[in-house]
Design an enzyme around this catalytic site. Structure first.
Site, PDB file in Angstrom:
ATOM      1  N   GLU A 186      -0.135  -1.015   5.756  1.00  0.00           N
ATOM      2  CA  GLU A 186       0.887  -0.499   6.662  1.00  0.00           C
ATOM      3  C   GLU A 186       0.719   0.987   6.915  1.00  0.00           C
ATOM      4  O   GLU A 186       0.924   1.467   8.033  1.00  0.00           O
ATOM      5  CB  GLU A 186       2.279  -0.782   6.076  1.00  0.00           C
ATOM      6  CG  GLU A 186       3.423  -0.602   7.066  1.00  0.00           C
ATOM      7  CD  GLU A 186       3.953   0.822   7.125  1.00  0.00           C
ATOM      8  OE1 GLU A 186       4.696   1.137   8.069  1.00  0.00           O
ATOM      9  OE2 GLU A 186       3.624   1.619   6.225  1.00  0.00           O
ATOM     10  N   ASP A 227       0.843  -1.190   0.000  1.00  0.00           N
ATOM     11  CA  ASP A 227       0.000   0.000   0.000  1.00  0.00           C
ATOM     12  C   ASP A 227       0.882   1.244   0.000  1.00  0.00           C
ATOM     13  O   ASP A 227       2.059   1.190   0.354  1.00  0.00           O
ATOM     14  CB  ASP A 227      -0.946   0.008   1.189  1.00  0.00           C
ATOM     15  CG  ASP A 227      -0.213  -0.048   2.526  1.00  0.00           C
ATOM     16  OD1 ASP A 227       0.644  -0.935   2.681  1.00  0.00           O
ATOM     17  OD2 ASP A 227      -0.494   0.788   3.412  1.00  0.00           O
TER      18      ASP A 227
END
Length: 467
Positions: free
Chosen positions: A152, A88
């Site tokens: 994250e 991400d």
């Protein structure tokens, strides 16, 4: 041992590795709204699918944990080492000049694009390290697993899902920082606070204020809409604040109102001094303008008092501190939305090992309350520390020294990684010391040679720890 073979393998696969990084970085994997089977939205799931497809193509056994996390295993032997990377990304933001944020471009030995450094480039470097070990047939008797997450940047809920069904490996590292080894990660207070006040129609007035994209990003842009002031007055005060802060202001007329856009420079919240905070600069400008007195304006003045533009250490909040292990506390005022009758704001503080809820959370709550704000955040995340003298850490440092010729040592960071809550986890690479890869900012890049060296180091570490 095996250094020459590892180096030759990685160098021979340079272009293939760059192509795979670019393939992943073309996908906008910023977290978006839940869709069925896609807990963090379509982009994150697409990136995970693409990465797992690469791993499977290179002969690794893969597993998809409900589109939260994906894994690739070197072999089916006893669990020994986990390498945790994330797919991400933070929002693209503004100010890109070399290429578009999701149009990765190799130029002058660097790959530009969102995610090239944080953390898709390092994830691919780790995958190629596993390829080297596998395809060269280097002897290992235990398993190394690449763990690829997708949340994250927004709290790591993906790992909480993963560790409900999987145990931690005896050793873990995340290539989501800087070499040599980061064995201390600061604690964090991600503060969320609110306020309400009576709406006022008295002129001049502030109609709205909005700035910031993510809590862990210093805002590079912010906007306010005001009514009832002469634009020449606003421009004049804007030039004064610009000279003080380096943040520029664009003033545009809209019917009977003015729109003020503040343009600063984004940075990671763990290094707020590296950015130019558009939100705090805009608040400073608003306090210099002659608005009619009301609860909203008093709140804006309080914000400027508590979060002054030049304060990135929490001095105004009464929490400035430091220690020898992990340095100074940092603070970034990162998100703000103000309407006629309410305020919603966030800040991100990275706290040294000496910090705790008694000397950070409590005084922050009291100081905000004294100004009419309510701190919603109930707790802070404690710091993380792994013994720098352990066999694990010394093995990492030895591999780093062998492939770079530089002296290895342990250090700390303000940013948190996937290993923050793992018993024996450290951050390890993939940027070389002193490299400003503009992580979380415009024109993010990764140095190709550094990624190649990282892959070589990781391969050696796998052999040394899994033998």
């Amino acid at each position: 041992m095996y250094q020459k073979k590892i180096e030759e393998f990685i160098d021979a696969h340079r272009q293939e590795m760059v192509d795979d990084i670019c393939r992943l970085c073309r996908i906008n994997s910023e977290r978006s709204g839940y869709q069925e089977g896609m807990p963090y939205g379509k982009g994150a799931s697409m990136a995970l699918s693409e990465a797992l497809g690469l791993a499977e193509r290179y002969g690794f056994a893969i597993h998809n944990y409900d589109n939260y996390v994906g894994t690739a295993d070197l072999n089916d032997k006893e669990k020994q080492l986990d390498i945790l990377a994330h797919l991400d990304v933070v929002p693209a933001g503004d100010g890109w000049s070399v290429t578009g944020p999701f149009e990765p471009l190799e130029k002058d030995g660097k790959i530009y694009g969102r995610g090239t450094a944080d953390d898709k480039g390092p994830a691919v470097a780790a995958l190629y390290a596993m390829r080297a070990v596998k395809e060269l047939g280097l002897p290992v008797s235990k398993n190394a697993r690449l763990v690829l997450g997708t949340d994250e940047e927004c709290g790591s809920s993906d790992l909480r899902h993963y560790y409900k069904v999987e145990e931690e490996a005896p050793m873990s590292f995340s290539p989501d920082a800087e070499f040599p080894v980061v064995n201390v990660e600061k604690g964090r207070l991600q503060g969320h606070f609110t306020a309400e006040f009576e709406a006022s129609e008295s002129l001049p007035r502030v109609c709205s204020v909005k700035g910031g994209t993510k809590i862990n990003v210093v805002p590079g842009k912010a906007m306010a809409v005001i009514e009832g002031l002469d634009d020449d007055l606003v421009r004049g005060e804007g030039k004064k604040v610009e000279s003080e802060t380096g943040v520029s202001f664009a003033i545009k007329g809209m019917n009977e109102t003015l729109e003020i856009t503040a343009e600063g420079a984004g940075s990671h919240a763990c290094e707020p001094q590296e950015g130019k905070n558009a939100v705090t600069a805009l608040l400073l400008l608003l306090t210099r303008l002659p608005f009619a007195d009301c609860g909203q304006i008093r709140a804006i003045r309080s914000l400027t008092e508590l979060f002054p533009y030049d304060d990135t250490a929490g001095r105004a909040l009464g929490i400035a501190m430091e220690d020898e292990i992990s340095g100074t506390l940092t603070l970034a005022f990162s998100m703000l939305e103000i309407t006629g009758d309410s305020l919603d704001a966030n800040f991100d503080s990275r706290c040294p090992v000496c910090a705790n809820e008694e000397n950070v959370l409590k005084p922050v709550r009291e100081r905000l309350s004294a100004h009419g704000f309510t701190l919603v955040t109930p707790a802070m995340e404690p710091p993380h520390h792994v013994d720098g003298e352990s066999h694990f850490v010394k093995t990492l440092l030895k591999a780093y020294e062998r492939y770079t010729g530089r002296k290895g040592s342990c250090g700390y960071m303000g940013g948190g990684t996937y290993v923050h809550n793992l018993k024996n986890g450290v951050a390890f690479g993939a940027a070389m010391p002193g490299t400003d890869n503009r992580m979380h900012g415009a024109d993010e890049f990764a140095v190709v040679e550094d990624l190649l060296t990282s892959a070589k180091i990781f391969a050696q570490v796998i052999v040394d720890l899994c033998k």
